[in-house]
Design a protein around this motif. Structure first.
Motif, mmCIF file in Angstrom:
data_model
loop_
_atom_site.group_PDB
_atom_site.id
_atom_site.type_symbol
_atom_site.label_atom_id
_atom_site.label_comp_id
_atom_site.label_asym_id
_atom_site.label_seq_id
_atom_site.Cartn_x
_atom_site.Cartn_y
_atom_site.Cartn_z
ATOM 1 N N ASP A 68 0.891 -0.873 0.032
ATOM 2 C CA ASP A 68 0.057 0.096 0.112
ATOM 3 C C ASP A 68 0.728 1.194 0.057
ATOM 4 O O ASP A 68 1.371 1.528 1.053
ATOM 5 N N GLN A 69 0.769 2.023 -1.052
ATOM 6 C CA GLN A 69 1.794 3.114 -1.282
ATOM 7 C C GLN A 69 1.512 4.222 -0.286
ATOM 8 O O GLN A 69 2.396 5.247 -0.029
ATOM 9 N N SER A 70 0.086 4.130 -0.042
ATOM 10 C CA SER A 70 -0.201 5.309 0.819
ATOM 11 C C SER A 70 0.475 5.292 2.386
ATOM 12 O O SER A 70 0.420 5.926 3.213
ATOM 13 N N GLU A 240 15.383 8.955 -5.356
ATOM 14 C CA GLU A 240 15.010 8.308 -6.478
ATOM 15 C C GLU A 240 14.054 7.549 -6.211
ATOM 16 O O GLU A 240 12.633 7.489 -6.914
ATOM 17 N N SER A 241 13.889 6.807 -5.066
ATOM 18 C CA SER A 241 12.849 5.977 -4.718
ATOM 19 C C SER A 241 11.512 6.825 -4.201
ATOM 20 O O SER A 241 10.351 6.628 -4.571
ATOM 21 N N HIS A 242 11.734 8.188 -3.367
ATOM 22 C CA HIS A 242 10.716 8.942 -3.065
ATOM 23 C C HIS A 242 10.003 9.459 -4.438
ATOM 24 O O HIS A 242 8.643 9.649 -4.254
ATOM 25 N N GLU A 243 10.594 9.629 -5.473
ATOM 26 C CA GLU A 243 10.207 10.314 -6.616
ATOM 27 C C GLU A 243 9.027 9.140 -7.208
ATOM 28 O O GLU A 243 8.150 9.659 -7.598
ATOM 29 N N GLY A 244 9.332 7.923 -7.131
ATOM 30 C CA GLY A 244 8.465 6.917 -7.660
ATOM 31 C C GLY A 244 7.099 7.039 -6.884
ATOM 32 O O GLY A 244 5.979 6.860 -7.406
ATOM 33 N N VAL A 245 7.180 6.975 -5.553
ATOM 34 C CA VAL A 245 6.044 6.996 -4.796
ATOM 35 C C VAL A 245 5.067 8.527 -4.835
ATOM 36 O O VAL A 245 4.100 8.321 -5.107
ATOM 37 N N ALA A 246 5.965 9.601 -4.996
ATOM 38 C CA ALA A 246 5.235 10.771 -4.921
ATOM 39 C C ALA A 246 4.476 10.811 -6.369
ATOM 40 O O ALA A 246 3.241 11.403 -6.499
ATOM 41 N N PHE A 248 3.311 8.087 -8.041
ATOM 42 C CA PHE A 248 2.414 7.478 -8.264
ATOM 43 C C PHE A 248 1.176 8.102 -7.450
ATOM 44 O O PHE A 248 -0.220 7.945 -7.752
ATOM 45 N N LEU A 249 1.270 8.443 -6.360
ATOM 46 C CA LEU A 249 0.234 9.119 -5.489
ATOM 47 C C LEU A 249 -0.213 10.469 -6.033
ATOM 48 O O LEU A 249 -1.518 10.837 -6.228
ATOM 49 N N GLU A 250 0.497 11.067 -6.782
ATOM 50 C CA GLU A 250 0.058 12.330 -7.872
ATOM 51 C C GLU A 250 -0.350 12.034 -8.941
ATOM 52 O O GLU A 250 -0.711 12.952 -9.809
#
Length: 260
Positions: A68-70, A240-246, A248-250
């Motif tokens: 769960d990415q959230s 780099e990883s934080h960019e993927g999550v951001a 996805f959520l955005e």
């Protein structure tokens, strides 16, 4: 009796069914979900009255869509680093001395696809969809999801699955050996019940020995995965990883290379 919030546990005629019960999240798991799945697998795995374990997801849309990415804080909440609950869950599916059957009722994406890979058998609805998304969202499964997947589908196909993050139909999954059977959606429960009934007629000790024997050849992957999960917990702290999550959520395309 254990009370669960993220899963459901039921036993019928010697078959334990463990259902991820987060349909509003497409049955994505968080740390608590993993902990409850681990508890339920222990509960069923060493109960001598249980002959088979079925793993599935609630609702009509998804088997499981991974983490769960959230809840993504470097470890899907729960016990912190991703390696602890997820690595333990994957290993336990292989460790319990009963066949674990994935009943794939819908999307099996990301970590959900890895759970299918770890299960001993998999039966899919025609509407099931398979695939990986890790490199799209700044993640990867560095153990059973990669190395063991390559044993299941072959090196070239496994690399395709991870490097391109495409979606695959149930029939494509059957053709590449990811699942054992594909049936019309309305027949999925009955088909899984038939397979379980056949297993229940077999010697439980012989089945347990066979499972251990199959696992002996590939258990080194567990060690590789342990190392990889530790690296992954460090990777989750990077821009780099934080960019993927951001992204996805955005709901936008990530720009990974700007974060290297």
């Amino acid at each position: 009796m254990t009370t669960y919030t993220d899963i459901q546990y039921a036993v019928t005629e010697g078959v334990a069914t463990i259902t991820i019960n987060r349909p509003e999240k497409y049955n994505a798991f968080r740390g608590k979900t993993c902990d409850e799945l681990i508890d339920a697998l222990h509960r069923a795995g060493w109960d001598k009255s249980i002959g088979a374990i079925v793993l599935t997801g609630a609702g009509e849309k998804a088997f499981c869509t991974g983490g769960d990415q959230s809840a993504h804080d470097g470890g899907y909440d729960g016990r912190g680093v991703i390696g602890l609950p997820v690595e333990e869950l994957q290993g336990l599916i292989r460790e319990v001395p009963k066949p674990v059957i994935a009943k794939v009722n819908g999307f099996a994406i990301g970590g959900g696809n890895v759970l299918v890979t770890c299960c001993d058998l998999a039966i899919a609805s025609e509407q099931a969809v398979f695939g990986q998304v890790g490199p799209k969202v700044g993640s990867v499964d560095p153990g059973f999801g990669t190395a063991f997947l390559a044993r299941v589908v072959g090196e070239k196909k496994a690399r395709e699955i991870w490097f391109l993050c495409r979606r695959y139909t149930a029939q494509q999954a059957l053709d590449m050996g990811m699942v054992n059977a594909v049936v019309p959606h309305g027949e999925l429960d009955a088909e899984v019940a038939r397979w379980c009934a056949e297993i229940m007629q077999m010697s439980p000790t012989a089945i347990a020995i066979a499972k251990r024997s199959f696992n002996a050849d590939s258990d080194s992957i567990r060690g590789i995965g342990g190392l990889g999960m530790q690296a992954l917990s460090l990777y989750y702290g990077t821009a780099e990883s934080h960019e993927g999550v951001a992204a996805f959520l955005e709901k936008r395309k990530p720009n990974f290379r700007s974060k290297i």
